[in-house]
Structure formats: C-alpha cells, structure tokens
Design an enzyme around this catalytic site. Structure first.
Site, short mmCIF file in Angstrom:
data_model
loop_
_atom_site.label_atom_id
_atom_site.label_comp_id
_atom_site.label_asym_id
_atom_site.label_seq_id
_atom_site.Cartn_x
_atom_site.Cartn_y
_atom_site.Cartn_z
N ARG A 181 0.81 -1.24 0.00
CA ARG A 181 0.00 0.00 0.00
C ARG A 181 0.84 1.28 0.00
O ARG A 181 0.37 2.34 0.35
CB ARG A 181 -0.98 0.02 1.18
CG ARG A 181 -1.93 -1.16 1.16
CD ARG A 181 -3.18 -0.88 1.96
NE ARG A 181 -4.07 -2.03 1.90
CZ ARG A 181 -4.03 -3.03 2.77
NH1 ARG A 181 -3.20 -3.00 3.79
NH2 ARG A 181 -4.86 -4.05 2.62
N LYS A 218 3.48 11.28 -11.64
CA LYS A 218 2.59 10.44 -12.46
C LYS A 218 3.29 9.10 -12.67
O LYS A 218 4.42 9.06 -13.17
CB LYS A 218 2.32 11.09 -13.82
CG LYS A 218 1.26 12.15 -13.76
CD LYS A 218 0.85 12.57 -15.17
CE LYS A 218 -0.19 13.65 -15.13
NZ LYS A 218 -0.51 14.16 -16.49
N GLU A 275 10.12 17.25 -25.26
CA GLU A 275 9.50 17.71 -24.01
C GLU A 275 10.16 19.01 -23.53
O GLU A 275 9.51 19.85 -22.92
CB GLU A 275 9.60 16.62 -22.92
CG GLU A 275 8.98 15.27 -23.30
CD GLU A 275 7.45 15.20 -23.17
OE1 GLU A 275 6.79 16.25 -23.07
OE2 GLU A 275 6.91 14.07 -23.19
N LYS A 324 8.38 22.51 -14.82
CA LYS A 324 7.50 21.40 -14.43
C LYS A 324 7.15 21.50 -12.94
O LYS A 324 6.00 21.29 -12.55
CB LYS A 324 8.14 20.05 -14.75
CG LYS A 324 7.26 18.89 -14.30
CD LYS A 324 7.02 17.82 -15.29
CE LYS A 324 5.92 16.88 -14.84
NZ LYS A 324 5.89 15.64 -15.57
N GLU A 340 -3.73 17.29 -11.46
CA GLU A 340 -4.28 17.67 -12.77
C GLU A 340 -5.79 17.93 -12.73
O GLU A 340 -6.54 17.36 -13.51
CB GLU A 340 -3.94 16.61 -13.83
CG GLU A 340 -4.05 17.17 -15.23
CD GLU A 340 -3.45 16.27 -16.30
OE1 GLU A 340 -2.26 15.94 -16.20
OE2 GLU A 340 -4.18 15.91 -17.22
N ARG A 372 -2.31 21.73 -14.78
CA ARG A 372 -1.29 20.72 -15.09
C ARG A 372 -1.49 20.10 -16.47
O ARG A 372 -0.52 19.67 -17.11
CB ARG A 372 -1.27 19.62 -14.01
CG ARG A 372 -0.19 18.58 -14.30
CD ARG A 372 0.09 17.65 -13.15
NE ARG A 372 1.10 16.67 -13.56
CZ ARG A 372 1.77 15.90 -12.74
NH1 ARG A 372 1.57 15.97 -11.44
NH2 ARG A 372 2.66 15.03 -13.20
N ASN A 430 0.50 18.50 -21.27
CA ASN A 430 0.18 17.48 -22.27
C ASN A 430 0.05 18.06 -23.68
O ASN A 430 -0.59 17.45 -24.54
CB ASN A 430 -1.12 16.77 -21.89
CG ASN A 430 -0.90 15.86 -20.71
OD1 ASN A 430 0.05 15.10 -20.67
ND2 ASN A 430 -1.76 15.98 -19.72
N HIS A 474 0.18 15.75 -26.66
CA HIS A 474 0.11 14.38 -26.17
C HIS A 474 -1.17 13.66 -26.60
O HIS A 474 -1.16 12.44 -26.75
CB HIS A 474 0.22 14.34 -24.63
CG HIS A 474 1.62 14.58 -24.13
ND1 HIS A 474 2.36 15.70 -24.44
CD2 HIS A 474 2.43 13.82 -23.33
CE1 HIS A 474 3.54 15.63 -23.85
NE2 HIS A 474 3.62 14.50 -23.18
N HIS A 493 -0.37 10.43 -28.20
CA HIS A 493 -0.75 9.13 -27.64
C HIS A 493 -1.52 8.31 -28.67
O HIS A 493 -1.39 7.08 -28.73
CB HIS A 493 -1.60 9.33 -26.38
CG HIS A 493 -0.80 9.73 -25.17
ND1 HIS A 493 -1.37 10.21 -24.02
CD2 HIS A 493 0.54 9.73 -24.95
CE1 HIS A 493 -0.42 10.48 -23.14
NE2 HIS A 493 0.75 10.21 -23.68
N HIS A 541 8.08 7.92 -27.50
CA HIS A 541 7.09 8.83 -26.93
C HIS A 541 7.37 10.28 -27.37
O HIS A 541 6.46 10.99 -27.83
CB HIS A 541 7.13 8.72 -25.40
CG HIS A 541 6.23 9.70 -24.70
ND1 HIS A 541 4.85 9.60 -24.74
CD2 HIS A 541 6.51 10.81 -23.97
CE1 HIS A 541 4.33 10.61 -24.05
NE2 HIS A 541 5.30 11.35 -23.57
#
Ligand code: NAD
Ligand code: GLY
Length: 367
Positions: free
Chosen positions: A118, A140, A182, A224, A234, A238, A242, A245, A249, A262
């Site tokens: 956990r 993330k 990026e 960042k 987000e 935030r 992206n 992206h 993606h 990527h």
C-alpha cells in the site's frame, strides 16, 4: 550541483541536478528510511550504471530488479516481475525503491512503489533526457493498456529526484532528440524566452554540450515543478503539460507501443496542436512555423504517420485522460508561451487539422 524543490506541502521533495551524482551515496542516504533498497532498472541500463549506484550506497542491502527494456513492456506482466522480486526477497514496508532508467522504468517503479504494501518510498534516478526533464518529476506513475497509453496508474510522489547528467553520454541520439520534444514543450506552453534560448543552443544540446544540457534540464524541471506545485493531481493547469500528447498518444497506441518513441509522437502531435491553434486564429502562421522549425532542428518527426487516417486519430483520442463526460479537451496555444486546455472548438476545425497536408507545410518551410 543545483537543487530545485517541488513544493507540495508534506509531499515536497528536491530535484538534484549535476555531474556524477550516481557516486554521491550521501544524497541517496538522506532519502532512504530503512535498511532495504530495491533498484528497479532494465537490461540496457543495468550494465551501464547499476554497479556504480550499488557501490555508492552503504549500510543497506540492495535487491536489483532488472526488467526487459522497452515501451512494449510497460504493462501488467512486467509490473508483476517487480512485485515477484520484492516478495521473493521478503522486502518490508520500509524498503526504498530506486528507479534507475528512463521514463518506462520510472513510471513502472513508481507505480510499484505506490502499490507495494500500500505504498513504500521511492527515488527517481532518470537516465534519459526525457525522464530527466519530465517523467521523473511530478508523481505520475503507471503502465499502458492495449487500448490506451498510461491508462492505469497512480499519482505518487518520490522522496527525491537525482539527475546525474553524465548518464546522457551513453544515450542514443534518437532518444536525446525525443527528450528535446518535451524540453521544447516547456518553451511553447509557458516560457517563450526559453524558445529563443533553445533556438540558439539546439545544436549544442544535440552534441551533448554539458553546460547547455544542464541549463535545459534545470529550466525544464523548474517549469514542471511550478506547474505541478500549482496543480498536483491535474484538476486544471497541469493538463497544459500534455501539449501534443492527445495526438501523440493516438500515434503511439495506433503504431504499437515502442514503434514511435514517446517524444517523437509528442513532436508530431505538437505540430498538429500548433496547426489547430493556427486554424482557430490564435497562433500566427509565422509562430507555428518557428516552432515546427525548432522541432525539426532537434531531429524530431514533424508530420504524423502517413498511414493514420482522421478516423484512426479520433478513435484513439476518444480514450484520452482529458476526455470528460465524453467531451474531448485539447491543449492548444493562444500564442507562443501561453497554452490553454479547451473543449471549446468547432469539430470541423479538429477534423480539418487531422486532414491537413503536413508534408506540404514542411515543403513550404524548407525543412
Ligand atoms: P525509455 O524509458 O524507454 O528509455 C529510452 C531508451 O533508452 C530505452 O531503451 C532505455 O533502456 C535506454 N536508456 C535509458 N537510459 C539510458 C542511458 N543513460 N544510456 C543508454 N540508454 C539508455 O523512454 P523515455 O523516453 O525515457 O520515457 C518514455 C516514457 O515516459 C513513456 O512511457 C512515457 O509515457 C513516459 N512519460 C511519463 C511522464 C510522467 O509524467 N510520468 C511524462 C513523460 C513521459
Ligand atoms: N507529462 C505530463 C505531466 O506530468 O503532467
């Protein structure tokens, strides 16, 4: 060494940036709470840097976990290999996981840290430019699903990010360029003067000039950290991180994970976002062209894959994490240095963007 702070209250942590930091055991020691460490890495990075890191750690037992390399392995099966290793070594809740590698290792090790018993501590030690400027910062973590990129995961912050810039000396040029996508993103979304700096230093960065790389990493991490500090999970701002992206993606998922890197997919996706911003009358054609030229000079693809139809894009974009109540939201530019996240665009403009002739745009730019 330079140190920045990600300011998240009790989850705040430092980002250390410098040369040869893998050998600085005391930096790691400050963030290791118990006597057990598991280093998660992969088959490519392990022969290069695993021993150097193990040698610098003292007073702890180290369990190396060496994963197969590649975006195609960022999945449940590989994640389970981490849990197998942690349980086989009977590591307890005081274990610290260290992610040694690029964004794939970092995202998976971070997700494993979020889930194991956990939640256990973890340290990000990013070794690609992309992971040093983006994925290691901000918490993330996660894996891909065959139906969508990064669809399974958790927000889970590390104890520290330790960036040894000397690791970039072994990075293949294609991967370095992917990281530059990026870096350029930060200029486009929130730091227009940085674009000017990048235009002057793009060749130095591609030639691995140490001072230029350190400055690009510092400035990217600062941007960042600012954005993540303002909106950790987000719920708003935030999402500007992206840029490119949603289109990107779709490219990664459609081509098969790992076929396009990527950063390459983000680059082509960014050109599509620039084109759409231009079609909406927000961004001038001259500014769009300036940004496309910079991406091309960074050695990045600036046209989407020839075999992808508008329908392919729309199908994959429908499972983007920015979709809310079935409504697609996109990151677009109001101008260079100012991004917005919006669902407020005519569908026809999106469709025209997907149908646009990017080869003609390139030919016109002469790049
Ligand atoms: P990657 O992790 O696949 O690394 C690229 C390649 O470089 C791999 O083959 C790797 O083994 C190799 N490598 C790593 N370090 C090296 C070194 N120093 N020398 C030689 N080879 C080295 O890819 P990446 O570009 O680092 O990361 C991409 C991943 O990051 C994607 O899965 C993407 O979704 C994720 N990402 C996450 C976030 C986030 O906020 N968590 C942000 C951006 C990207
Ligand atoms: N790479 C996007 C983010 O961290 O939010």
């Amino acid at each position: 060494m330079q140190t920045l702070e990600v300011d998240l209250g009790e989850r705040s942590y430092p980002i250390h940036i410098g040369d040869q930091l893998l050998g600085r055991g005391e930096l790691f020691g400050e963030h290791i709470g118990g006597k057990q460490v598991a280093i998660v890495t992969n088959e490519t990075v392990a022969p290069l840097y695993l021993d150097r890191l193990i040698d610098s750690l003292s007073g702890v037992t180290v369990t190396p976990v060496v994963l197969p390399d590649g975006e195609a392995y960022k999945n449940w099966q590989t994640l389970n290999l981490i849990f197998d290793a942690l349980l086989t070594a009977r590591l307890d809740r005081k274990v610290t996981l260290i992610a040694l590698g690029g964004g794939v290792v970092g995202d998976m090790a971070g997700f494993a840290a979020a889930c194991y018993q956990r939640g256990v501590d973890f340290i990000q030690v990013p070794t690609t430019l992309l992971s040093q400027v983006d994925s290691s910062v901000g918490g993330k973590t996660g894996i891909n699903h065959p139906l969508g990129k990064n669809m399974i995961g958790a927000f889970y912050q590390p104890q520290a990010v330790i960036i040894d810039t000397s690791t970039l000396s072994t990075l293949p040029p294609r991967e370095l360029s992917a990281g530059l996508a990026e870096v350029i993103k930060y200029g486009l979304i929130c730091d227009e003067p940085f674009l000017g700096w990048l235009e002057e230093h793009v060749q130095a960065l591609r030639s691995l000039d140490a001072a230029a790389l350190t400055e690009a990493i510092r400035r990217s991490c600062a941007a960042k950290a600012r954005v993540v500090g303002a909106d950790e999970r987000e719920s708003g701002i935030r999402a500007i991180l992206n840029l490119g992206h949603t289109f990107g993606h779709a490219i990664e998922t459609h081509q098969g994970y790992g076929v396009w890197l990527h950063g390459e997919a983000v680059s082509a996706g960014t050109v599509m976002a620039l084109e759409m911003s231009c079609r909406l009358g927000w961004l001038s054609a001259a500014d769009r062209d300036r940004a496309v030229r910079l991406l091309a000079r960074a050695g990045l693809p600036v046209t989407p894959p020839a075999d992808m139809t508008p329908e392919d894009f729309l199908r994959h974009m429908a499972v983007d994490k920015k979709v809310i109540d079935g409504q697609l939201r996109l990151v677009l530019l109001k101008r260079l240095g100012e991004a917005v996240v919006t669902a407020d665009f005519p569908r026809e403009v999106l469709e025209a963007t997907l149908r646009a002739d990017y080869d003609a745009l390139l030919a016109q730019l002469g790049v």
